[in-house]
Design a protein around this motif. Structure first.
Motif, PDB file in Angstrom:
ATOM      1  N   LEU A 297       0.844  -1.202   0.000  1.00 19.01           N
ATOM      2  CA  LEU A 297       0.000   0.000   0.000  1.00 19.01           C
ATOM      3  C   LEU A 297       0.871   1.240   0.000  1.00 19.01           C
ATOM      4  O   LEU A 297       1.952   1.256   0.595  1.00 19.01           O
ATOM      5  N   SER A 298       0.368   2.284  -0.637  1.00 18.93           N
ATOM      6  CA  SER A 298       1.053   3.580  -0.560  1.00 18.93           C
ATOM      7  C   SER A 298       0.745   4.227   0.789  1.00 18.93           C
ATOM      8  O   SER A 298      -0.227   3.865   1.466  1.00 18.93           O
ATOM      9  N   ALA A 299       1.567   5.208   1.160  1.00 20.64           N
ATOM     10  CA  ALA A 299       1.308   5.968   2.385  1.00 20.64           C
ATOM     11  C   ALA A 299      -0.068   6.627   2.303  1.00 20.64           C
ATOM     12  O   ALA A 299      -0.815   6.662   3.282  1.00 20.64           O
ATOM     13  N   ALA A 300      -0.423   7.120   1.109  1.00 16.97           N
ATOM     14  CA  ALA A 300      -1.715   7.797   0.940  1.00 16.97           C
ATOM     15  C   ALA A 300      -2.875   6.834   1.188  1.00 16.97           C
ATOM     16  O   ALA A 300      -3.891   7.220   1.781  1.00 16.97           O
TER      17      ALA A 300
ATOM     18  N   ARG B  96      -1.332  -0.566  16.772  1.00 16.97           N
ATOM     19  CA  ARG B  96      -0.939  -1.413  15.637  1.00 16.97           C
ATOM     20  C   ARG B  96      -2.173  -1.648  14.762  1.00 16.97           C
ATOM     21  O   ARG B  96      -2.662  -2.754  14.650  1.00 16.97           O
ATOM     22  N   GLN B  97      -2.643  -0.585  14.136  1.00 18.76           N
ATOM     23  CA  GLN B  97      -3.865  -0.711  13.341  1.00 18.76           C
ATOM     24  C   GLN B  97      -3.629  -1.525  12.083  1.00 18.76           C
ATOM     25  O   GLN B  97      -2.594  -1.386  11.421  1.00 18.76           O
ATOM     26  N   ALA B  98      -4.612  -2.351  11.763  1.00 14.23           N
ATOM     27  CA  ALA B  98      -4.553  -3.144  10.533  1.00 14.23           C
ATOM     28  C   ALA B  98      -5.943  -3.221   9.928  1.00 14.23           C
ATOM     29  O   ALA B  98      -6.953  -3.164  10.639  1.00 14.23           O
TER      30      ALA B  98
ATOM     31  N   ARG C  82       4.468  -0.145   8.003  1.00  7.90           N
ATOM     32  CA  ARG C  82       3.193   0.383   7.509  1.00  7.90           C
ATOM     33  C   ARG C  82       3.128   0.227   5.988  1.00  7.90           C
ATOM     34  O   ARG C  82       4.112   0.480   5.294  1.00  7.90           O
ATOM     35  N   GLY C  83       1.973  -0.221   5.482  1.00  5.72           N
ATOM     36  CA  GLY C  83       1.815  -0.406   4.047  1.00  5.72           C
ATOM     37  C   GLY C  83       2.071  -1.830   3.580  1.00  5.72           C
ATOM     38  O   GLY C  83       1.817  -2.166   2.422  1.00  5.72           O
TER      39      GLY C  83
ATOM     40  N   MET D   1      -3.482  -6.060   6.111  1.00  6.28           N
ATOM     41  CA  MET D   1      -2.759  -4.860   5.685  1.00  6.28           C
ATOM     42  C   MET D   1      -2.372  -4.015   6.896  1.00  6.28           C
ATOM     43  O   MET D   1      -3.237  -3.650   7.702  1.00  6.28           O
ATOM     44  N   ALA D   2      -1.102  -3.708   7.013  1.00  3.70           N
ATOM     45  CA  ALA D   2      -0.608  -2.906   8.134  1.00  3.70           C
ATOM     46  C   ALA D   2      -0.829  -1.419   7.857  1.00  3.70           C
ATOM     47  O   ALA D   2      -0.264  -0.879   6.908  1.00  3.70           O
ATOM     48  N   LEU D   3      -1.654  -0.781   8.681  1.00  2.00           N
ATOM     49  CA  LEU D   3      -1.860   0.669   8.551  1.00  2.00           C
ATOM     50  C   LEU D   3      -0.857   1.439   9.395  1.00  2.00           C
ATOM     51  O   LEU D   3      -0.724   2.658   9.265  1.00  2.00           O
ATOM     52  N   GLU D   4      -0.167   0.707  10.270  1.00  2.00           N
ATOM     53  CA  GLU D   4       0.920   1.259  11.085  1.00  2.00           C
ATOM     54  C   GLU D   4       1.989   0.178  11.170  1.00  2.00           C
ATOM     55  O   GLU D   4       1.690  -1.003  10.933  1.00  2.00           O
ATOM     56  N   ASP D   5       3.205   0.548  11.528  1.00  2.52           N
ATOM     57  CA  ASP D   5       4.241  -0.471  11.721  1.00  2.52           C
ATOM     58  C   ASP D   5       3.764  -1.496  12.747  1.00  2.52           C
ATOM     59  O   ASP D   5       3.176  -1.135  13.772  1.00  2.52           O
ATOM     60  N   ALA D   6       4.022  -2.764  12.455  1.00  6.08           N
ATOM     61  CA  ALA D   6       3.729  -3.837  13.415  1.00  6.08           C
ATOM     62  C   ALA D   6       5.071  -4.404  13.863  1.00  6.08           C
ATOM     63  O   ALA D   6       5.841  -4.915  13.044  1.00  6.08           O
TER      64      ALA D   6
END
Length: 291
Positions: free
Chosen positions: A24-27, A257-259, A234-235, A175-180
């Protein structure tokens, strides 16, 4: 859009999971996180719905199974909370955005941001490269893994909850929305544990016969040293075979740790178990992935 390379495909088939950094892109991550913030800000929490979500079996049966709120969430966007975030009267003890364990189970169908990511060309290309012929999306969740008390998820196989005949037709996309990280509760896997069937199943009770769900079989004792961590940035996207054994530890760090995760089933020659807690409804048949 490129799918998996032959070597990536081979690794997934051997291990039962595969990490794809930078999917995923940062956006795209920001768009999902902003949308989560809006959903939480708008959320309506009826008192009777203040269910606690936990991973210990008793708790699962009581909190998830016995609640119609959970059992009827397959075609809706609903909110599930960590333990101990409400007082006896059902008022929040922590800010609401810090109290949520997860949002589920139909973000992919009802929310435009999540629908767009779920059906994105690169996800479709990934599924095609895995050989999925007629995949449908069966459920989706945002998992929060809150700082300091984001609960552990004990070792399990997704097919215990999303059972098919034959097995091997369910695929998790995480999908990691933040670093895990090791500190905030990344995923852990037992590589190669996806070839021996499932040891436990959660089944829905027939209508009108007591508690909502029960378990058939049990999780065997597993050697903790077999688990391998999968920390990601993330991503990243993690592919999770429906039968691979995985877990995550409690988040004791001060970073969430949002996913975003969803499950696909290849419907070609597959029977979705009528005993699964999650069933397609007239309002929401499982939507085809390929558009």
């Amino acid at each position: 859009m490129a799918g998996l390379s032959p070597s990536q495909l081979q690794k997934f088939q051997e291990d039962g999971f595969l990490v794809l950094e930078g999917f995923l892109s940062a956006a795209e991550c920001v768009a999902m996180q902003q949308r989560i913030g809006e959903l939480v800000a708008e959320m309506d929490v009826p008192l009777h719905c203040r269910t606690e979500f936990s991973t210990q079996e008793e708790e699962q049966l009581r909190a998830q199974g016995s609640t119609d709120y959970f059992l009827s969430s397959g075609d809706k966007i609903r909110f599930f909370f960590e333990k101990g975030v409400f007082d006896k009267k059902g008022n929040f003890l922590v800010p609401p955005e810090k109290a949520i364990n997860k949002i589920g189970h139909a973000l992919h169908a009802h929310d435009p941001v999540f629908r767009c990511i779920t059906h994105s060309p690169k996800v479709q290309a990934l599924a095609r490269s895995l050989g999925l012929q007629m995949p449908v999306v069966v459920q989706s969740m945002c998992i929060f893994k809150q700082p300091h008390f984001g609960g552990e998820v004990s070792p399990h196989q997704d097919a215990s909850f999303l059972y098919t005949e034959p097995l091997g037709r369910v695929l998790g996309v995480w999908m990691a929305l933040e670093d895990a990280t090791l500190e905030n509760g990344c995923l852990w896997f037992i590589p190669g544990s996806h070839t021996g069937g499932v040891s436990r199943r959660m089944v829905r009770a027939p209508a009108g016969s007591g508690p909502g769900t029960s378990f058939l079989g049990s999780e065997p004792a597993r050697d903790n040293s077999l688990f391998v961590p999968a920390p990601v940035r993330r991503g990243a996207l993690v592919l999770i075979h429906g039968e691979v054994v995985h877990k995550s530890e409690q988040n004791l760090s001060d970073r969430s740790r949002q996913a975003y995760t969803f499950h696909l089933m290849d419907t070609a020659g597959t029977v979705w178990s009528p005993e699964n807690w999650l069933q397609p409804t007239a309002e929401l048949p499982f939507p085809p992935l390929y558009t």
